[in-house]
Scaffold this motif. Sequence first.
Motif, PDB file in Angstrom:
ATOM      1  N   PHE A  86       0.855  -1.184   0.000  1.00  0.00           N
ATOM      2  CA  PHE A  86       0.000   0.000   0.000  1.00  0.00           C
ATOM      3  C   PHE A  86       0.894   1.238   0.000  1.00  0.00           C
ATOM      4  O   PHE A  86       1.764   1.367   0.869  1.00  0.00           O
ATOM      5  N   PHE A  87       0.691   2.127  -0.960  1.00  0.00           N
ATOM      6  CA  PHE A  87       1.411   3.401  -0.999  1.00  0.00           C
ATOM      7  C   PHE A  87       0.451   4.475  -0.514  1.00  0.00           C
ATOM      8  O   PHE A  87      -0.560   4.761  -1.140  1.00  0.00           O
ATOM      9  N   LYS A  88       0.775   5.058   0.637  1.00  0.00           N
ATOM     10  CA  LYS A  88      -0.112   6.008   1.289  1.00  0.00           C
ATOM     11  C   LYS A  88       0.376   7.437   1.080  1.00  0.00           C
ATOM     12  O   LYS A  88       1.531   7.756   1.342  1.00  0.00           O
ATOM     13  N   TYR A  89      -0.537   8.306   0.627  1.00  0.00           N
ATOM     14  CA  TYR A  89      -0.260   9.741   0.526  1.00  0.00           C
ATOM     15  C   TYR A  89      -1.415  10.490   1.160  1.00  0.00           C
ATOM     16  O   TYR A  89      -2.359   9.881   1.686  1.00  0.00           O
ATOM     17  N   CYS A  90      -1.380  11.812   1.095  1.00  0.00           N
ATOM     18  CA  CYS A  90      -2.354  12.608   1.837  1.00  0.00           C
ATOM     19  C   CYS A  90      -3.736  12.554   1.204  1.00  0.00           C
ATOM     20  O   CYS A  90      -3.881  12.446  -0.015  1.00  0.00           O
ATOM     21  N   SER A  91      -4.771  12.684   2.034  1.00  0.00           N
ATOM     22  CA  SER A  91      -6.141  12.682   1.550  1.00  0.00           C
ATOM     23  C   SER A  91      -6.479  13.950   0.777  1.00  0.00           C
ATOM     24  O   SER A  91      -7.559  14.041   0.187  1.00  0.00           O
ATOM     25  N   THR A  92      -5.588  14.933   0.776  1.00  0.00           N
ATOM     26  CA  THR A  92      -5.743  16.091  -0.109  1.00  0.00           C
ATOM     27  C   THR A  92      -4.768  16.019  -1.283  1.00  0.00           C
ATOM     28  O   THR A  92      -4.524  17.016  -1.962  1.00  0.00           O
ATOM     29  N   PHE A  93      -4.210  14.826  -1.536  1.00  0.00           N
ATOM     30  CA  PHE A  93      -3.396  14.532  -2.719  1.00  0.00           C
ATOM     31  C   PHE A  93      -2.193  15.471  -2.843  1.00  0.00           C
ATOM     32  O   PHE A  93      -1.765  15.828  -3.942  1.00  0.00           O
ATOM     33  N   ASP A  94      -1.633  15.876  -1.703  1.00  0.00           N
ATOM     34  CA  ASP A  94      -0.555  16.866  -1.694  1.00  0.00           C
ATOM     35  C   ASP A  94       0.588  16.449  -2.605  1.00  0.00           C
ATOM     36  O   ASP A  94       1.243  15.419  -2.378  1.00  0.00           O
ATOM     37  N   SER A  95       0.858  17.245  -3.621  1.00  0.00           N
ATOM     38  CA  SER A  95       1.916  16.938  -4.584  1.00  0.00           C
ATOM     39  C   SER A  95       2.064  18.129  -5.520  1.00  0.00           C
ATOM     40  O   SER A  95       1.343  19.122  -5.413  1.00  0.00           O
ATOM     41  N   THR A  96       3.005  18.031  -6.431  1.00  0.00           N
ATOM     42  CA  THR A  96       3.197  19.054  -7.452  1.00  0.00           C
ATOM     43  C   THR A  96       3.139  18.381  -8.814  1.00  0.00           C
ATOM     44  O   THR A  96       3.044  17.155  -8.912  1.00  0.00           O
ATOM     45  N   ASP A  97       3.217  19.171  -9.874  1.00  0.00           N
ATOM     46  CA  ASP A  97       3.181  18.587 -11.216  1.00  0.00           C
ATOM     47  C   ASP A  97       4.380  17.684 -11.472  1.00  0.00           C
ATOM     48  O   ASP A  97       4.351  16.835 -12.367  1.00  0.00           O
ATOM     49  N   ALA A  98       5.446  17.840 -10.687  1.00  0.00           N
ATOM     50  CA  ALA A  98       6.629  16.982 -10.838  1.00  0.00           C
ATOM     51  C   ALA A  98       6.508  15.683 -10.053  1.00  0.00           C
ATOM     52  O   ALA A  98       7.296  14.769 -10.243  1.00  0.00           O
ATOM     53  N   GLY A  99       5.532  15.562  -9.199  1.00  0.00           N
ATOM     54  CA  GLY A  99       5.361  14.370  -8.367  1.00  0.00           C
ATOM     55  C   GLY A  99       5.022  14.771  -6.944  1.00  0.00           C
ATOM     56  O   GLY A  99       4.644  15.905  -6.716  1.00  0.00           O
ATOM     57  N   ASN A 100       5.034  13.862  -5.966  1.00  0.00           N
ATOM     58  CA  ASN A 100       5.748  12.605  -6.111  1.00  0.00           C
ATOM     59  C   ASN A 100       4.822  11.385  -6.207  1.00  0.00           C
ATOM     60  O   ASN A 100       5.315  10.256  -6.267  1.00  0.00           O
ATOM     61  N   ILE A 101       3.515  11.602  -6.242  1.00  0.00           N
ATOM     62  CA  ILE A 101       2.609  10.455  -6.217  1.00  0.00           C
ATOM     63  C   ILE A 101       2.766   9.601  -7.463  1.00  0.00           C
ATOM     64  O   ILE A 101       2.954   8.382  -7.383  1.00  0.00           O
ATOM     65  N   GLY A 102       2.706  10.217  -8.633  1.00  0.00           N
ATOM     66  CA  GLY A 102       2.819   9.465  -9.879  1.00  0.00           C
ATOM     67  C   GLY A 102       4.130   8.716 -10.021  1.00  0.00           C
ATOM     68  O   GLY A 102       4.143   7.504 -10.279  1.00  0.00           O
ATOM     69  N   PRO A 103       5.275   9.396  -9.880  1.00  0.00           N
ATOM     70  CA  PRO A 103       6.555   8.698 -10.034  1.00  0.00           C
ATOM     71  C   PRO A 103       6.747   7.538  -9.062  1.00  0.00           C
ATOM     72  O   PRO A 103       7.254   6.484  -9.443  1.00  0.00           O
TER      73      PRO A 103
END
Length: 434
Positions: A86-103
């Motif tokens: 499981f890869f967990k990130y914030c419930s407000t999808f905190d990230s930028t256009d460079a990442g880091n969720i996608g990468p």
Amino acid sequence: MHTRTRRPVLGCIADDFTGATDLASTLVRGGMRTIQTIGVPASAVAEDVDALVVALKSRTIDAQDAVAQSLAALDWLRAQGCRQFFFKYCSTFDSTDAGNIGPVAEALLDALAENGSEGDFAIACPAFPENGRTVYRGHLFVGDALLNESGMENHPLTPMRDPNLVRVLQRQSQSKVGLIGSATVAAGAAAVREAIARLRADGVRLAIADALTDADLRTLGEACADLPLVTGGSGVAIGLPENFRRAGLIEPNEQAADLPSVSGPALVLAGSASKATNAQVAEWQAARPAFRVDPRSLARGEAVVEAALAFIDSNAGQPVLIYATAAPEEVGEVQRELGVAAAGKLVEDALAAIAREAKARGVRKFVVAGGETSGAVVQALDVNMLQIGPPIDPGVPVTVALGETPLVLALKSGNFGARDFFAKALRYAEGERS
């Protein structure tokens, strides 16, 4: 010597420390005995455990570094025997256009693809209805507001100005991004599995999944039972424990949230500038002692840390709040004057130093607000592993640091918790449950 008799079935990677405790709390509520590690451990975990959560501080670092740390965590979790990840990130999808969720998600998929085509797809669902985060037609809502109108558009590190998560994730990803809509989710787990098969056939590797209720999250969890990787906020994890029980891999554990007792003084530290934390600081200040850490004073080299410690001493064991929290306008002014990264580091380093010295003076209970602040404080306290207890507020459990010096820790994401969270957390730190 104790020999572990129960190997973990679920291995989790969180991109910040408070998010890790949020996820771990969800799993504990589902009856899974859960241990959270701070970073990737150098050795195996000896405790009997159903789930492991590796807490990284990778949300806002360079994407390549975030990928490298996440892959190292995956390797360790696989070595512990975990079956699903499981890869967990914030419930407000905190990230930028460079990442880091996608990468990070794509790198984890690549690493798991050796298990066959089933490992080449994952959902992405940050929904957490209990805390007002819902996803509809791929758009993220915070309460009744779209993400970009929720205050997150002013986040100092990850300003979220597009509520369409399909677009957001696509800008971060090399892979094709799709959508599993609310009508499909409402039709049940079998319908979701059919949608996944269609998306995979169309070349999609990541798909935003709608979720409006906890029932939707349970449906998604059931539908993902056979996927090696799930990504999202902690909410979607509520459906995973039942999958493992159905498969006979875990048994219900009513004592999953039990913690050892710890005695000693308490301290509250707040570095987040979120709306929720600002309200919590104001609530505390109305009746209890508080000391403000000013980034400008830190930049001038003033003895702010020493003054804060003297303030703690002057209150003779009474819990106090040490905070750097400020309104968004003031935070913006400080960042323009000092630089975003420099201002953040000054505050994190100061609060970490205060925590370290407070521990040396006998403080054994810490309530910490803010993901970046929590990461800095936990590292300063030399904490390597946490046992997860019951939730104080949705997404925020009380925990106990395992080691030579047991500590009670409540690590709160900036946006989480009721106005009276700090006082409530102190009651939980004393062993109360209300």
